[in-house]
Write a protein that holds these residues in place. Structure first.
Motif, short mmCIF file in Angstrom:
data_model
loop_
_atom_site.label_atom_id
_atom_site.label_comp_id
_atom_site.label_asym_id
_atom_site.label_seq_id
_atom_site.Cartn_x
_atom_site.Cartn_y
_atom_site.Cartn_z
N ILE A 163 45.06 -10.68 -39.86
CA ILE A 163 44.86 -11.87 -40.68
C ILE A 163 46.14 -12.10 -41.48
CG2 ILE A 163 43.47 -12.96 -42.47
CD1 ILE A 163 41.17 -11.18 -41.68
N TYR A 164 46.88 -13.12 -41.08
CA TYR A 164 48.15 -13.40 -41.73
C TYR A 164 47.92 -14.07 -43.08
CZ TYR A 164 50.48 -12.11 -37.42
OH TYR A 164 50.93 -11.41 -36.33
N PHE A 197 59.56 -9.77 -40.24
CA PHE A 197 59.30 -10.15 -41.63
C PHE A 197 57.94 -10.84 -41.78
CE2 PHE A 197 63.26 -8.50 -42.51
CZ PHE A 197 63.65 -8.69 -43.83
N ASP A 198 57.00 -10.50 -40.92
CA ASP A 198 55.63 -11.00 -41.02
C ASP A 198 54.78 -10.03 -41.83
OD1 ASP A 198 55.62 -12.35 -37.66
OD2 ASP A 198 55.92 -13.37 -39.58
N ALA A 236 61.25 2.35 -41.64
CA ALA A 236 61.25 1.61 -42.90
C ALA A 236 59.95 0.82 -43.06
CB ALA A 236 62.46 0.67 -42.95
N SER A 237 59.51 0.18 -41.98
CA SER A 237 58.26 -0.58 -42.02
C SER A 237 57.08 0.33 -42.32
CB SER A 237 58.04 -1.31 -40.69
OG SER A 237 59.09 -2.23 -40.43
N ASP A 238 57.07 1.51 -41.68
CA ASP A 238 55.98 2.47 -41.90
C ASP A 238 55.92 2.92 -43.37
OD1 ASP A 238 56.31 4.15 -38.66
OD2 ASP A 238 55.30 2.29 -39.26
N PRO A 286 38.78 -2.38 -47.94
CA PRO A 286 40.05 -1.98 -48.57
C PRO A 286 41.21 -2.75 -47.94
CG PRO A 286 39.37 -0.32 -46.99
CD PRO A 286 38.25 -1.33 -47.05
N ILE A 287 42.13 -3.20 -48.77
CA ILE A 287 43.26 -3.98 -48.25
C ILE A 287 44.11 -3.10 -47.35
CG2 ILE A 287 44.78 -3.47 -50.22
CD1 ILE A 287 44.45 -6.85 -48.36
N ASN A 288 44.54 -3.66 -46.23
CA ASN A 288 45.31 -2.90 -45.24
C ASN A 288 46.48 -3.75 -44.77
OD1 ASN A 288 46.08 -0.95 -43.40
ND2 ASN A 288 44.56 -1.51 -41.87
N LEU A 289 47.45 -3.94 -45.66
CA LEU A 289 48.58 -4.83 -45.38
C LEU A 289 49.62 -4.14 -44.49
CD1 LEU A 289 49.12 -6.47 -48.89
CD2 LEU A 289 48.08 -7.51 -46.87
N HIS A 290 50.20 -4.91 -43.58
CA HIS A 290 51.25 -4.41 -42.69
C HIS A 290 52.42 -5.39 -42.71
CE1 HIS A 290 49.18 -1.08 -40.48
NE2 HIS A 290 48.13 -1.68 -41.03
#
Length: 677
Positions: free
Chosen positions: A523-524, A511-512, A478-480, A501-505
């Motif tokens: 980078i949180y 839930f971070d 689900a996270s992937d 380029p934005i690379n959000l995880h």
């Protein structure tokens, strides 16, 4: 879960209705300050079971007699509402098809109000069918109560982005500032995403029980000893039988003393259990026999009752499964083909047959829709069945022991009839007791091995069944998927150059949310600069989440709706004092103020960024609708207006009449409120 809000509204104290209508896809409510835009998200939250009324104080709260929301869950229409004077109750009413003309003050009959706790549980039934979420019965015992079951209140964290949250760098999810609510929402996510069901928790409980049983048997085998309770169960009945055969009215040596000092007890019993001390006139053995039979009758009655209860529950489960299967196979006709009837004499065409057929089709569709929305009870039945079956096991063991004791007495009486002496039976009972005392500290390894083998067999079956529920793998997948969607969605937003380029995880386990640099530095959100970056992180994440939820379909319990309250405030912070008659006029005031304050940011550039934001929201909804048949309903409340969208969609079609520049949510304002102001 496919969910659609038809209408959010207020009935004022004069009985006047103030509705706001919505449609599928993207909806925009635009207007100046203090018109009630932000109140919409609060009204929804309050009607959706919040124990706290956070609707902003003012004209709305002074005027309101009823707050209501009309919505559909999997095409089942319903109206939920709150009366601010009845804070501990909420209104629920299911309808065949929502009709706004039916909504008035009399519609909210007191009979439809119920205690808030019951209301939230009832409403949950439309999204989830689960009754027991404890994976460990031991933990439940230690806690002293069942674990909290998933609540519709946890859904709010996934669907509401308030004005003070939508661009917040310290928080992503609503209600996560309260640790208990945050932990519950995270813990229940595996249920919301359909990764586990009721059977998973029952299997987990049984696995824990069998693991504990295996450890207990292994300890018995290793230490080669019985527990004191086991001693009492074996020694106690034999000792009582011996005393009854002797005819003793008073107990010469208590069970506790026998168990405490087995060898000393044998020495004392050698003196007590002799032929000279037999009381042949005593009815002690008869009394014991009658007591045992009475106890057996009671246990037999209890067992029969439990067996009938288990059979009834199984029948209910079977009937519900059959009902659900039948409903899945049932479909109403899509079209009605009826030829018109023509009079053979005057050639006049009659439509009465056609009209009757169409009414019949509508009736069939309504009935099938009601049947399909029947609230499931299978999970509760399964929980009850597990409890009854466990009780049956306990009663069966007790009944077996009683039967053995009764059989021994009957065997002794038969021997007396056959002219064997009573003392001979007493000696045999004494020998049996002494054998138990001699082996009091010895275990039956052969029997233990047999029990351990059986427990391990059951344990393997349950472990194999639980392999279907790979929760960790499911959460990772689900996270992937969400990360994959964020990569595409985020690329269309104006993040600062240092984050491109934005690379959000995102992780469903913690839930971070963080941006991963090419150097693998995390980078949180809290460490990212600029309000625009925070806004786009929120929007990117929640669009990706809802895309994943929508693709899961009915498997996902989370409602397919999303509120974004004033997301453009990061570009127009002064718009919280927006009192202009038009958005264009407010833009001019903003431009002049920026010149006065020497703000270098060009307002036209900010307008372009805002137009891009709404363009992406519109494109997102349209693309999902094309790909999977429906999209989350997004409701945006904002000051922005008259925007030009890059995908060709007319902004006016998104506003759909919900422009509040010359009015507000409460329009007209009741006279008594005007006087109070």
């Amino acid at each position: 879960m496919k969910t659609l809000i038809h209408e959010i509204g207020v009935i004022d104290k004069q009985g006047i209705k103030h509705p706001v209508n919505f449609k599928a896809g993207l909806n925009v409510v635009t207007g100046k300050s203090s018109t009630g835009k932000s109140a919409l998200i609060e009204i929804f939250d309050y009607c959706f079971g919040s124990s706290e009324n956070t609707i902003p104080k003012g004209v709305i709260t002074t005027s309101a007699a009823i707050y209501y929301v009309a919505l559909a869950v999997n095409e089942q229409d319903m109206v939920i509402a709150r009366d601010p004077d009845m804070a501990t109750k909420a209104f629920f009413r299911r309808v065949d098809a929502f009709n706004t003309t039916e909504i008035d003050r009399d519609y909210f009959n007191a009979n439809y109000f119920r205690p808030l706790k019951e209301f939230t549980k009832h409403l949950r039934g439309f999204f989830l069918d689960i009754d027991d979420v404890d994976e460990s019965l031991q933990t439940r015992i230690n806690r002293g109560q069942k674990a909290p079951t998933p609540s519709i209140r946890s859904f709010s964290s996934f669907i509401l982005q308030h004005q003070n949250l939508v661009a917040n760098k310290h928080a992503l999810f609503y209600r996560f500032d309260e640790k208990e609510k945050r932990d519950q929402a995270i813990e229940h996510t595996k249920i919301f995403l359909g990764l586990v069901d009721q059977k998973f928790f029952h299997l987990s409980q049984e696995k824990e029980r069998l693991n504990a049983e295996e450890r207990r048997l292994e300890r018995q085998k290793e230490t080669n000893k019985r527990t004191s309770e086991s001693y009492k169960q074996k020694v106690g009945p034999v000792l009582s039988q011996l005393y009854a055969l002797m005819g003793f009215k008073d107990v010469p040596l208590s069970l506790d003393k026998v168990l405490r000092h087995p060898q000393d007890a044998k020495d004392q019993l050698d003196v007590i259990i002799v032929a000279e001390k037999i009381n042949h006139n005593s009815d002690a053995i008869t009394q014991r026999y009658m007591q045992l039979k009475q106890a057996r009758n009671q246990k037999t009655s209890e067992l029969r009752q439990l067996q009938r209860q288990a059979s009834s529950i199984k029948k209910h489960i079977h009937e519900e499964e059959r009902f659900v299967d039948n409903i899945k196979q049932f479909s109403s006709p899509k079209h009605v083909h009826i030829s018109a009837s023509i009079c053979p004499f005057c050639q006049t065409e009659k439509n009465s047959l056609r009209e009757s057929a169409e009414k019949l089709q509508q009736a069939i569709s309504k009935v099938s829709g009601n049947l399909a929305q029947a609230r499931p009870m299978k999970a509760k039945f399964e929980s009850s069945l597990v409890e009854v079956q466990r009780t049956i096991e306990v009663v069966n063991r007790a009944l077996t022991e009683l039967n053995q004791q009764i059989t021994e007495i009957e065997k002794t009486e038969k021997q007396l009839i056959e002219q064997k002496s009573l003392y001979e039976s007493i000696v045999m009972q004494k020998a049996k007791l002494f054998a138990l005392l001699d082996t009091l500290n010895m275990a039956d390894d052969a029997e233990l091995e047999k029990e351990i083998k059986e427990v391990r067999k059951q344990l393997k079956q349950i472990t194999d069944a639980l392999k279907v529920y790979d929760v960790k793998k499911g959460l990772t997948h689900a996270s992937d998927k969400v990360n994959e969607y964020m990569s595409v969605i985020g690329s269309h937003f104006e993040f600062e150059a240092s984050y491109k380029p934005i690379n959000l995880h995102f992780s469903f386990e913690t839930f971070d949310l963080y941006h991963l640099t090419p150097d693998d530095e995390k980078i949180y959100l809290r460490s990212m600069g600029s309000g625009a970056n925070w806004l786009y992180c929120h929007v990117t994440l929640f669009l990706a989440l809802h895309k994943y939820f929508a693709e899961l379909g009915d498997k996902c319990a989370i409602p397919s709706i999303l509120f974004l309250d004033q997301p453009t405030q990061v570009y127009f912070p002064n718009f919280n004092r927006d009192n202009s008659a038009t958005f264009e006029e407010q833009k001019k005031q903003e431009a002049e103020q920026r010149k006065t304050l020497n703000v270098g940011q060009n307002i036209d550039e900010d307008i372009k960024a805002v137009e891009n934001l709404f363009s992406q929201l519109s494109t997102y909804c349209n693309d999902l609708k094309s790909n999977i048949g429906f999209s989350p309903q997004i409701i945006v409340t904002d000051h922005a207006d008259n925007l030009k969208l890059s995908n060709g969609v007319e902004f006016e079609s998104l506003v759909n009449g919900n422009r509040w520049r010359n009015r507000g949510l409460i329009e007209p304002v009741p006279e008594q409120v005007k006087k109070a102001d």
